[in-house]
Motif scaffolding. Structure first.
Motif, PDB file in Angstrom:
ATOM      1  N   LEU A  87      -7.812  -1.696  -4.214  1.00  0.00           N
ATOM      2  CA  LEU A  87      -7.492  -1.871  -2.733  1.00  0.00           C
ATOM      3  C   LEU A  87      -8.853  -2.017  -1.804  1.00  0.00           C
ATOM      4  N   GLN A  88     -10.078  -2.122  -2.437  1.00  0.00           N
ATOM      5  CA  GLN A  88     -11.110  -2.197  -1.407  1.00  0.00           C
ATOM      6  C   GLN A  88     -11.196  -3.499  -0.575  1.00  0.00           C
ATOM      7  N   THR A  99       0.850  -1.226  -0.169  1.00  0.00           N
ATOM      8  CA  THR A  99      -0.063  -0.062  -0.026  1.00  0.00           C
ATOM      9  C   THR A  99       0.769   1.152  -0.037  1.00  0.00           C
ATOM     10  N   THR A 148      -8.399  -4.128   1.313  1.00  0.00           N
ATOM     11  CA  THR A 148      -7.442  -3.848   2.181  1.00  0.00           C
ATOM     12  C   THR A 148      -7.821  -2.578   3.157  1.00  0.00           C
ATOM     13  N   SER A 149      -7.801  -2.776   4.492  1.00  0.00           N
ATOM     14  CA  SER A 149      -8.030  -1.717   5.317  1.00  0.00           C
ATOM     15  C   SER A 149      -6.920  -0.790   5.549  1.00  0.00           C
ATOM     16  N   GLN A 150      -7.274   0.504   5.971  1.00  0.00           N
ATOM     17  CA  GLN A 150      -6.396   1.488   6.220  1.00  0.00           C
ATOM     18  C   GLN A 150      -5.599   1.621   7.312  1.00  0.00           C
ATOM     19  N   HIS A 197      -8.847   6.830  12.934  1.00  0.00           N
ATOM     20  CA  HIS A 197      -9.690   5.565  12.695  1.00  0.00           C
ATOM     21  C   HIS A 197     -10.335   5.242  14.139  1.00  0.00           C
ATOM     22  N   TYR A 236     -12.190   0.659   7.801  1.00  0.00           N
ATOM     23  CA  TYR A 236     -11.818   1.855   7.123  1.00  0.00           C
ATOM     24  C   TYR A 236     -11.317   1.361   5.785  1.00  0.00           C
ATOM     25  N   CYS A 237     -12.027   0.412   5.017  1.00  0.00           N
ATOM     26  CA  CYS A 237     -11.352   0.130   3.792  1.00  0.00           C
ATOM     27  C   CYS A 237     -10.988   1.204   2.628  1.00  0.00           C
ATOM     28  N   HIS A 238     -10.009   1.001   2.052  1.00  0.00           N
ATOM     29  CA  HIS A 238      -9.631   1.688   0.810  1.00  0.00           C
ATOM     30  C   HIS A 238     -10.645   1.902  -0.064  1.00  0.00           C
ATOM     31  N   SER A 239     -10.723   3.187  -0.564  1.00  0.00           N
ATOM     32  CA  SER A 239     -11.801   3.226  -1.731  1.00  0.00           C
ATOM     33  C   SER A 239     -11.065   2.798  -2.990  1.00  0.00           C
ATOM     34  N   HIS A 281      -6.284  -7.282   5.086  1.00  0.00           N
ATOM     35  CA  HIS A 281      -6.837  -7.405   3.971  1.00  0.00           C
ATOM     36  C   HIS A 281      -7.735  -8.666   4.099  1.00  0.00           C
TER      37      HIS A 281
END
Length: 403
Positions: free
Chosen positions: A344-345, A229, A347-349, A360, A337-340, A308
């Motif tokens: 990467l949807q 990421t 995958t978490s931020q 978060h 808080y998943c990536h937009s 993820h």
């Protein structure tokens, strides 16, 4: 029999592939190669450059658009061109030192395996057969350091964390029925112990000299950067020997990781050292694809796979070293808080090791499980379970994904 004659013989014993050899302008190249294979006197540098220019053109096509949308025929052309490049290169360099020649030829073969696709039988193992011939001619590489990867006690960043959540449950080599009814059916993660103690890989792959002798000259894709990421994350092709020397035994400023690579499909010589766990024969329904995707994960301490999810059942087998695994159930997604965006949807931020609760805040509500995965253990990760993986030491894992 000379190396060049052996390599040319791999193709001649199988005949032709009409749907490839009749493809437009490139058919001229294949006709030239076919004529040269029968008459070595017409092999020259111009023919090699012609084949290499065609490979460059096909490579350009792969770099345009989505990899999954590349026609299989384009990748098969790369396989066939790579094969022709191999024997022509050998014919023109038969006075070169044997080890240097083998190294250069194996690089050509591996690039063909990485970017090409299997041909139809009896040519489906065309480049693998070439690799086997070339490997048998080279002098084995020697490694002068007498130790194991597992003896490298590199400090890990993930050791700074104190609390990861609830410890995962473990089970001592459950039967297939028990695994199915107790864990797989209910999508419950579990640590499986004493299931792979018989694998030769547990001792063989922990020895640098074994891997260097077996596959040291082979070219593999290595991820460079702490995690995928990051903006500076990239990939580079290099030999296994260079990867071990520069990223496992040395301590570079950039983390190198041989991650999620179908190493055993590329280099089947390692397959006898392990086997697919019997649990992978279980399927949710009769329409499921029976394919098991087997991937290698080899790297130093501090490699990170961010939090993820994956769509398939996953058995993560630890060969040597230790990995911290943090898991969260699918119902915890609302706190992650998943990536937009599509890429990467899944995958978490959030960094679960050092969460930023100001950015978060909802993550404080998430329930986490964890386990330190050690040599000879297998972790079952059900589909859509979130997982974070960080190596505490140099580590080699093999994952088995299936529907």
């Amino acid at each position: 029999m000379s190396l060049n004659v052996q390599l040319r013989g791999v193709w001649r014993c199988g005949g032709r592939i009409p749907h490839l050899t009749a493809l437009g302008p490139i058919s001229f190249v294949f006709r030239q190669c076919s004529s040269a294979s029968k008459n070595p006197n017409i092999i020259n540098q111009k023919l090699l450059l012609l084949v290499e220019s065609c490979l460059d053109k096909m490579q350009e096509k792969l770099n345009i658009g989505n990899w999954k949308e590349v026609p299989i025929s384009d990748r098969q052309i790369i396989t066939l061109l790579s094969y022709h490049r191999v024997w022509i290169y050998v014919a023109l360099n038969n006075t070169v030192d044997e080890n240097i020649l083998a190294k250069n030829v194996l690089e050509i073969i591996d690039r063909g395996l990485l970017f090409g696709a299997p041909l139809t039988p009896p040519h489906d193992n065309l480049l693998h057969k070439c690799a086997k011939i070339v490997s048998s001619t080279k002098t084995k590489q020697k490694f002068d350091k007498n130790f194991k990867f597992s003896s490298l006690n590199t400090a890990s960043q993930c050791d700074t964390a104190i609390e990861y959540g609830t410890v995962l449950i473990s089970e001592n080599c459950p039967s297939i029925q028990t695994f199915s009814e107790k864990y797989m059916k209910h999508k419950t993660p579990v640590v499986l112990k004493n299931c792979i103690d018989h694998w030769p890989a547990l001792t063989l792959w922990d020895d640098p000299s074994y891997l260097i002798e077996k596959i040291g000259n082979r070219i593999v894709p290595v991820e460079l950067g702490s995690k995928y990421t990051d903006s500076n994350w990239t990939q580079k092709l290099m030999s296994v020997s260079d990867f071990i020397d520069n990223y496992i035994l040395d301590e570079p400023s950039i983390v190198g990781y041989l991650a999620q690579h179908q190493l055993f499909q590329q280099i089947p010589e390692l397959v006898p050292d392990f086997c697919i766990p019997d649990y992978c024969c279980l399927h949710e329904d009769d329409t499921s694809d029976n394919t098991v995707d087997v991937n290698a994960w080899f790297g130093p301490a501090n490699t990170v796979s961010p939090l993820h999810t994956d769509p398939k059942h996953n058995l993560l087998a630890q060969i040597f070293g230790e990995k911290l695994i943090i898991l969260l159930a699918p119902e915890e997604t609302q706190y992650l808080y998943c990536h937009s965006g599509n890429l990467l949807q899944n995958t978490s931020q959030v960094d679960p090791i050092k969460p930023d609760y100001e950015s978060h805040p909802e993550f404080s509500k998430a329930k986490m499980y964890f386990h330190i995965l050690k040599s000879s253990e297998i972790l079952y990760i059900p589909p859509k379970w979130w997982h974070y993986v960080s190596s505490r030491t140099p580590s080699f894992s093999v994952s088995f994904w299936w529907n």
